[in-house]
Scaffold this active site. Structure first.
Site, short mmCIF file in Angstrom:
data_model
loop_
_atom_site.label_atom_id
_atom_site.label_comp_id
_atom_site.label_asym_id
_atom_site.label_seq_id
_atom_site.Cartn_x
_atom_site.Cartn_y
_atom_site.Cartn_z
N ALA A 154 10.17 0.63 -5.82
CA ALA A 154 10.30 0.31 -4.31
C ALA A 154 10.77 1.70 -3.62
CB ALA A 154 11.50 -0.59 -4.11
N TYR A 155 11.60 2.52 -4.20
CA TYR A 155 11.93 3.60 -3.53
C TYR A 155 10.67 4.69 -3.55
CZ TYR A 155 14.64 8.03 -2.52
OH TYR A 155 14.80 9.29 -2.12
N SER A 156 10.12 4.76 -4.77
CA SER A 156 9.04 5.81 -4.80
C SER A 156 7.88 5.48 -4.12
CB SER A 156 8.43 5.84 -6.20
OG SER A 156 9.49 6.29 -7.10
N SER A 158 7.63 3.67 -0.99
CA SER A 158 8.20 3.74 0.12
C SER A 158 8.01 5.25 0.73
CB SER A 158 9.55 3.19 0.49
OG SER A 158 10.80 3.86 -0.17
#
Length: 248
Positions: A154-156, A158
């Site tokens: 999710a972080y990567s 986004s």
């Protein structure tokens, strides 16, 4: 001086902690009036109460597009001109987890905060900057958005979206006097990183040739250049802050 920021006005999101707070303070020290935006209104007033001559704390949920539009119009009317937008609001979401185990709701939450909020704020300010034929927009991305950190889908993803947004916007407004860039740090010791599992932090740090985390001051110093008048011929670019990890 070409990088003189005195009398400029900036909006900084995620200004109550970490890199956002450090950049906001660095801008204040450079004579910039800073509208410090964050959901944590209590911390904003705690940190900026002593800088009321130049700092304006604004409690806001930047994932609410309607509210973002309202607040930005109020800021523009009050300030007259806004030259700088720095998007630092962000969360990691659940980490140290394989993609097939990622919770869809958590992924959507991460995208709403990391990507959509930065889209809303830039969408709200770009017409104003274009009208003034000058502006500096900085999206705080991450090395994870370039390389993809295992356990951080999710972080990567986004942050990759933020990098691509900077590329698109940089090209779209290249002839207007407005630059749009991204900053991609590796591991910076922030409260956000401190909340991550140590195994995840170790995984990321071991990839850095300097074998250390970056500092908040190092991040703020580079950001200060990116949003200054001196940065007049670089747009759509992602600045590296990775201790040698990303050299492309």
């Amino acid at each position: 001086m070409a990088n003189n920021l005195a009398n400029h006005t900036a909006i900084v999101t995620g200004a109550a902690s970490g890199i956002g707070k450090e950049i906001a303070f660095k801008l204040l020290d450079s004579g910039v009036t800073v509208y410090a935006l964050d959901l944590d209104e209590k911390k904003l007033h705690e940190y900026y109460s002593g800088r009321q001559d130049k700092a304006v704390p604004v409690g806001i949920d930047v994932t609410d597009e309607k509210k973002v539009n309202e607040v930005f119009q109020e800021i523009i009317q009050k300030a007259g001109k806004v030259e700088i937008l720095v998007n630092c609001v962000g969360i990691t979401g659940e980490t140290n987890i394989q993609s097939h185990l990622v919770d869809t709701a958590n992924l959507q939450k991460v995208f709403n905060i990391n990507f959509m909020a930065s889209f809303y704020t830039s969408k709200a300010i770009l017409p104003h900057m274009v009208g003034n034929k000058y502006g500096r927009v900085l999206h705080l991305a991450s090395i994870a958005g370039k390389e993809g950190n295992a356990g951080m889908l999710a972080y990567s993803a986004s942050k990759a979206a933020m990098i691509c947004m900077a590329k698109v916007q940089g090209k779209e407004y290249a002839e207007t006097g407005v630059t749009v860039n991204a900053l991609a740090p590796a591991v910076i010791r922030t409260p956000l990183v401190d909340m991550m599992p140590e195994k995840q932090v170790t995984y990321m740090t071991e990839k850095i040739p300097m074998k250390r985390c970056g500092t908040l001051e190092e991040a703020a110093n580079l950001a200060l250049y990116i949003v200054s008048p001196a940065n007049s011929f670089t747009t759509g670019f992602t600045f590296d802050l990775s201790g040698g990890r990303a050299t492309y």
